[in-house]
Design a protein around this motif. Sequence first.
Motif, PDB file in Angstrom:
ATOM      1  N   LYS A 182       0.831  -1.213   0.000  1.00  0.00           N
ATOM      2  CA  LYS A 182       0.000   0.000   0.000  1.00  0.00           C
ATOM      3  C   LYS A 182       0.862   1.259   0.000  1.00  0.00           C
ATOM      4  O   LYS A 182       0.607   2.208  -0.733  1.00  0.00           O
ATOM      5  CB  LYS A 182      -0.943  -0.005   1.213  1.00  0.00           C
ATOM      6  N   ARG A 183       1.912   1.247   0.838  1.00  0.00           N
ATOM      7  CA  ARG A 183       2.783   2.423   0.909  1.00  0.00           C
ATOM      8  C   ARG A 183       3.487   2.680  -0.422  1.00  0.00           C
ATOM      9  O   ARG A 183       3.585   3.820  -0.870  1.00  0.00           O
ATOM     10  CB  ARG A 183       3.824   2.241   2.027  1.00  0.00           C
ATOM     11  N   PHE A 184       3.983   1.631  -1.055  1.00  0.00           N
ATOM     12  CA  PHE A 184       4.739   1.816  -2.296  1.00  0.00           C
ATOM     13  C   PHE A 184       3.848   2.272  -3.450  1.00  0.00           C
ATOM     14  O   PHE A 184       4.303   2.992  -4.336  1.00  0.00           O
ATOM     15  CB  PHE A 184       5.502   0.533  -2.662  1.00  0.00           C
ATOM     16  N   THR A 185       2.587   1.865  -3.455  1.00  0.00           N
ATOM     17  CA  THR A 185       1.693   2.300  -4.531  1.00  0.00           C
ATOM     18  C   THR A 185       1.109   3.679  -4.256  1.00  0.00           C
ATOM     19  O   THR A 185       1.038   4.517  -5.161  1.00  0.00           O
ATOM     20  CB  THR A 185       0.548   1.286  -4.732  1.00  0.00           C
ATOM     21  N   GLN A 186       0.729   3.943  -3.017  1.00  0.00           N
ATOM     22  CA  GLN A 186       0.053   5.207  -2.697  1.00  0.00           C
ATOM     23  C   GLN A 186       1.014   6.390  -2.583  1.00  0.00           C
ATOM     24  O   GLN A 186       0.670   7.510  -2.928  1.00  0.00           O
ATOM     25  CB  GLN A 186      -0.744   5.055  -1.398  1.00  0.00           C
ATOM     26  N   ASP A 187       2.222   6.143  -2.103  1.00  0.00           N
ATOM     27  CA  ASP A 187       3.196   7.225  -1.901  1.00  0.00           C
ATOM     28  C   ASP A 187       4.138   7.402  -3.088  1.00  0.00           C
ATOM     29  O   ASP A 187       5.146   8.097  -2.981  1.00  0.00           O
ATOM     30  CB  ASP A 187       4.016   6.960  -0.624  1.00  0.00           C
ATOM     31  N   GLU A 188       3.819   6.739  -4.203  1.00  0.00           N
ATOM     32  CA  GLU A 188       4.611   6.846  -5.441  1.00  0.00           C
ATOM     33  C   GLU A 188       6.077   6.472  -5.209  1.00  0.00           C
ATOM     34  O   GLU A 188       6.983   7.085  -5.735  1.00  0.00           O
ATOM     35  CB  GLU A 188       4.489   8.249  -6.036  1.00  0.00           C
TER      36      GLU A 188
END
Length: 541
Positions: A80-86
């Motif tokens: 989630k962090r890697f996709t949402q925070d670019e």
Amino acid sequence: MELSGNTVICSSSNHTLNSKGGGCPWEVSDKARLCRFLCYGSEGDVYTAREEGRVSMEGAGALLSLLQEGRGTEVVEEIKRFTQDERAVRLSPCFFALALCSQHSELKTRQAAFKAFKEVCRDPAHLFSVIQYKKELKESMKCGIWGRSLRKAVSDWYNEQDAMSLAVAVTKCKQREGWSHQDLLRLSHTKPTNEAIAVISKYVTKGWKEVQAAYADKENSEEVVKVLLYLEVVEKVKHSCDETVVINLIEEHKLERAQLLTDHLKSKQVWRALLKEMPLQSVLGILGKMTSNKILEPGSSETRAVCERIQSETALKKAKIHPFSILLASENYKRGQGYQGKTKWEPDSSILKAMDFAFYKSFVNVEPVDKRFVVAVDVSTSLSSVVPGTSVSTAVAAAAITMIYARTEPDTHVLAYSEGALIPCSVSPDMTLAQTTAELVKIPAGSTDCTLPVTWATENGKAVDVFIVLTNNPVWTCTISPVQSLKKHRQMSGANSKLLMCGLTSIGHAIADTEDRGLLSICGFDLGALCVIRNIAQDLI
């Protein structure tokens, strides 16, 4: 000079780059390997620019280990962090990891993965990709796909969308990866939770005529009326051969290229209408084609409008376009020829001027990480050497990369070096790209000791968080191993220093192989490389 391979030569036989001994300060944990995988699709310490490939189990050892240890929910949070925070250079590894978690034997992991579907899959293409990875994993994991949990996750994905946004999405991206919306709605047994979503579901599964018949005599809500009107417009465009009608509908309803027929795209006037609302990043990518097809002609109103958009600080900020992205587009346009050699054009001077202006304006989009940087440059004076897959010379690429850090990170030292000589460069934030390039190519390239910048900082008492070494030299000589030089600098400065070795002309050979998490190689260079540097600077990979 072309880099056909990267040879690492160390003066001491006791220290080699692939040594796992020597008291490396940073162990490469499974968590670190997972983050590398999510970032660029490999658990190794080498990032290769523009390398696309299908993700598979073979490259996901750390991911599997973490799942076996019962840390699946932790993995999902990282996805989630890697996709949402670019943070991710490529999204495919994240989609693969999510698919794998959703099919894991542990209930908590599966539940977390399915719950994350709507957060990770921000558009239909993402959803189709995850479903396809689940299909590919089916045989090796000996499990089904369309169980109750996936049906609910897919149903929720559709039902929790804003109706108008969903109407746009399903008409722009109808199918991908062998899957269509019709497939997903049918297999998930989706039951729409409101009338507007029901309209879209019926449109996808039954077609426009059935929608018309079902809603023609109903008293519909305002939202349903909006959705019906939009779908009617999309259908009208699909069945219209009248250029004027198509153009009017594009302009009035902001229709996009993906919603038109191939025949529509043969019209110059249709393209001119599309250009008005086309995302700026897409415009930059088709400038050559538009110039070749005489859609953008010297002095025309369309060319003036495009130049105004390219130069607009508001438009650049909204599109979040990075200066390196503009440089790549500008150099490709300047080349006057597509990579396949079929499309040719005469570059328009006003467009080139606008892109040059935009390059400098777009630095506002680079968010600083507030770390202490040393950018050390060793490039050939020959401008015939280019970064693979681009039209950018290594000298210009090195200058642009240097400018990015000199202009956005207050504590940045720029060094030029060769044959053991290392000279601080006077690269200031107000210098142009041409001036920076000229400053950096003063010293001819020779053998490249990648530890020199680290030694320089250590001997001069300068604490550095990130060392970036840029070169197009095929041979790296090291008086001591990079790990040892980093270790010495860390002990002296107290900094958690990292070293990134960038072979600008590399075609994918490894420069480093180490168990120190702070040492990473970049082969070639692209926008993703800057994301990798940012991630390692912030201890995210």
